[in-house]
Design a protein around this motif. Structure first.
Motif, PDB file in Angstrom:
ATOM      1  N   ILE A   1      43.146  40.869  51.319  1.00 41.87           N
ATOM      2  CA  ILE A   1      42.191  39.761  51.411  1.00 41.87           C
ATOM      3  C   ILE A   1      42.542  38.713  50.360  1.00 41.87           C
ATOM      4  O   ILE A   1      43.103  39.023  49.306  1.00 41.87           O
ATOM      5  N   THR A   2      42.214  37.485  50.665  1.00 47.29           N
ATOM      6  CA  THR A   2      42.378  36.396  49.696  1.00 47.29           C
ATOM      7  C   THR A   2      41.041  35.747  49.374  1.00 47.29           C
ATOM      8  O   THR A   2      40.959  34.907  48.482  1.00 47.29           O
ATOM      9  N   THR A   3      39.995  36.118  50.132  1.00 40.46           N
ATOM     10  CA  THR A   3      38.664  35.605  49.876  1.00 40.46           C
ATOM     11  C   THR A   3      37.647  36.650  50.291  1.00 40.46           C
ATOM     12  O   THR A   3      37.987  37.620  50.983  1.00 40.46           O
TER      13      THR A   3
ATOM     14  N   ALA B   1      49.335  44.201  47.270  1.00 34.12           N
ATOM     15  CA  ALA B   1      48.174  43.548  47.871  1.00 34.12           C
ATOM     16  C   ALA B   1      46.899  44.265  47.453  1.00 34.12           C
ATOM     17  O   ALA B   1      46.882  45.475  47.238  1.00 34.12           O
ATOM     18  N   LEU B   2      45.820  43.488  47.321  1.00 36.90           N
ATOM     19  CA  LEU B   2      44.488  44.014  47.077  1.00 36.90           C
ATOM     20  C   LEU B   2      43.647  43.747  48.314  1.00 36.90           C
ATOM     21  O   LEU B   2      43.748  42.680  48.925  1.00 36.90           O
TER      22      LEU B   2
ATOM     23  N   ARG C   1      30.188  43.146  41.875  1.00 36.49           N
ATOM     24  CA  ARG C   1      31.130  44.267  41.764  1.00 36.49           C
ATOM     25  C   ARG C   1      31.812  44.510  43.098  1.00 36.49           C
ATOM     26  O   ARG C   1      31.165  44.544  44.141  1.00 36.49           O
ATOM     27  N   LEU C   2      33.133  44.663  43.038  1.00 31.09           N
ATOM     28  CA  LEU C   2      33.931  44.985  44.224  1.00 31.09           C
ATOM     29  C   LEU C   2      34.857  46.148  43.902  1.00 31.09           C
ATOM     30  O   LEU C   2      35.354  46.273  42.783  1.00 31.09           O
TER      31      LEU C   2
ATOM     32  N   LEU D   1      35.181  36.531  40.848  1.00 28.95           N
ATOM     33  CA  LEU D   1      35.962  37.659  41.356  1.00 28.95           C
ATOM     34  C   LEU D   1      36.976  37.187  42.395  1.00 28.95           C
ATOM     35  O   LEU D   1      38.135  37.606  42.373  1.00 28.95           O
ATOM     36  N   VAL D   2      36.535  36.317  43.295  1.00 27.92           N
ATOM     37  CA  VAL D   2      37.431  35.812  44.348  1.00 27.92           C
ATOM     38  C   VAL D   2      38.631  35.093  43.743  1.00 27.92           C
ATOM     39  O   VAL D   2      39.764  35.243  44.211  1.00 27.92           O
TER      40      VAL D   2
END
Length: 234
Positions: free
Chosen positions: A48-50, A34-35, A21-22, A58-59
């Motif tokens: 972030i992208t990773t 953007a997230l 969970r994020l 999730l990534v």
């Protein structure tokens, strides 16, 4: 209270790539929506992208989900979203002060279809599922539980197992237990599996409903769930 003399065990660290969970911030940048996570002591979202601690499913969603939401969301954007990896797919819950519009709902449902999400939901005003393509399920001590969009779950299975292992070690022979702030039953079902009779108390209606349905579906149950706000009725 009264436990200051007990020994402290070493910290047990969850492995990388195990967080299921994020909670991510949503922000507009020069390159689009953007997230990311909040900068330290700040509301600023760092894209972030990773993420080395998150599960790979999730990534893999970071970039395509950001791009899809850029065309699906109206302004003002929701503040955050949470992603939860379940046995039946990823659950995405947007969190904002306003509710989603009619057109926005249709576009978000299409995003869920395109990215193969189990569910797309909105928390806050207008709270509830936008589309449920497959009920998000987690297995807790062998019991399948339908996770409500508002439900708390332990962020890693590793941590969940460590908590249940410590609890069974401390608890002694099976008897009766009160699980306070029980959530969807992480500890309740673990105790019940070990032979305990459990009364689970939780304020959130959706969590109590999920716990009751899971207990009923598991056959003769040792878990009884009660909706009760322990802050108001301790």
């Amino acid at each position: 209270r009264g436990r200051a003399t007990l020994p402290t065990e070493p910290v047990r660290v969850a492995p990388l790539g195990s967080r299921r969970r994020l909670r991510l911030g949503i922000a507009r940048t020069a390159g689009g929506l953007a997230l990311g996570f909040r900068a330290r002591e700040s509301h600023r979202v760092v894209a972030i992208t990773t993420c080395p601690v998150a599960q790979v499913e999730l990534v893999r969603l970071f970039n395509p989900l950001a791009a899809a939401l850029d065309g699906a969301l109206d302004r003002p954007y929701p503040d955050e979203l949470s992603l939860t990896a379940t046995a039946t797919g990823v659950d995405c819950v947007l969190q904002g002060a306003r509710g989603p519009g009619v057109g926005e709902r249709a576009r978000l449902a299409a995003v869920a279809e395109r990215l193969d999400l189990a569910r797309m939901a909105w928390s806050g005003a207008g709270a509830g599922p936008i589309v449920t393509r497959c009920t998000p399920i987690l297995t807790l001590a062998g019991v399948a539980v339908a996770v409500p969009s508002s439900g708390f779950v332990q962020p890693t299975e590793f941590g969940e197992r460590e908590l249940l292992g410590a609890l069974s070690e401390w608890a002694g022979p099976p008897a009766r237990a009160l699980d306070l702030y029980a959530g969807i039953g992480t500890l309740s079902f673990g105790l019940a599996k070990a032979g305990w009779q459990v009364r689970a108390l939780e304020a959130d209606e959706a969590a109590v409903t999920a716990l009751r349905h899971a207990a009923a579906g598991a056959g003769p149950s040792r878990v009884v769930a009660e909706q009760r706000d322990l802050n108001r009725r301790p």
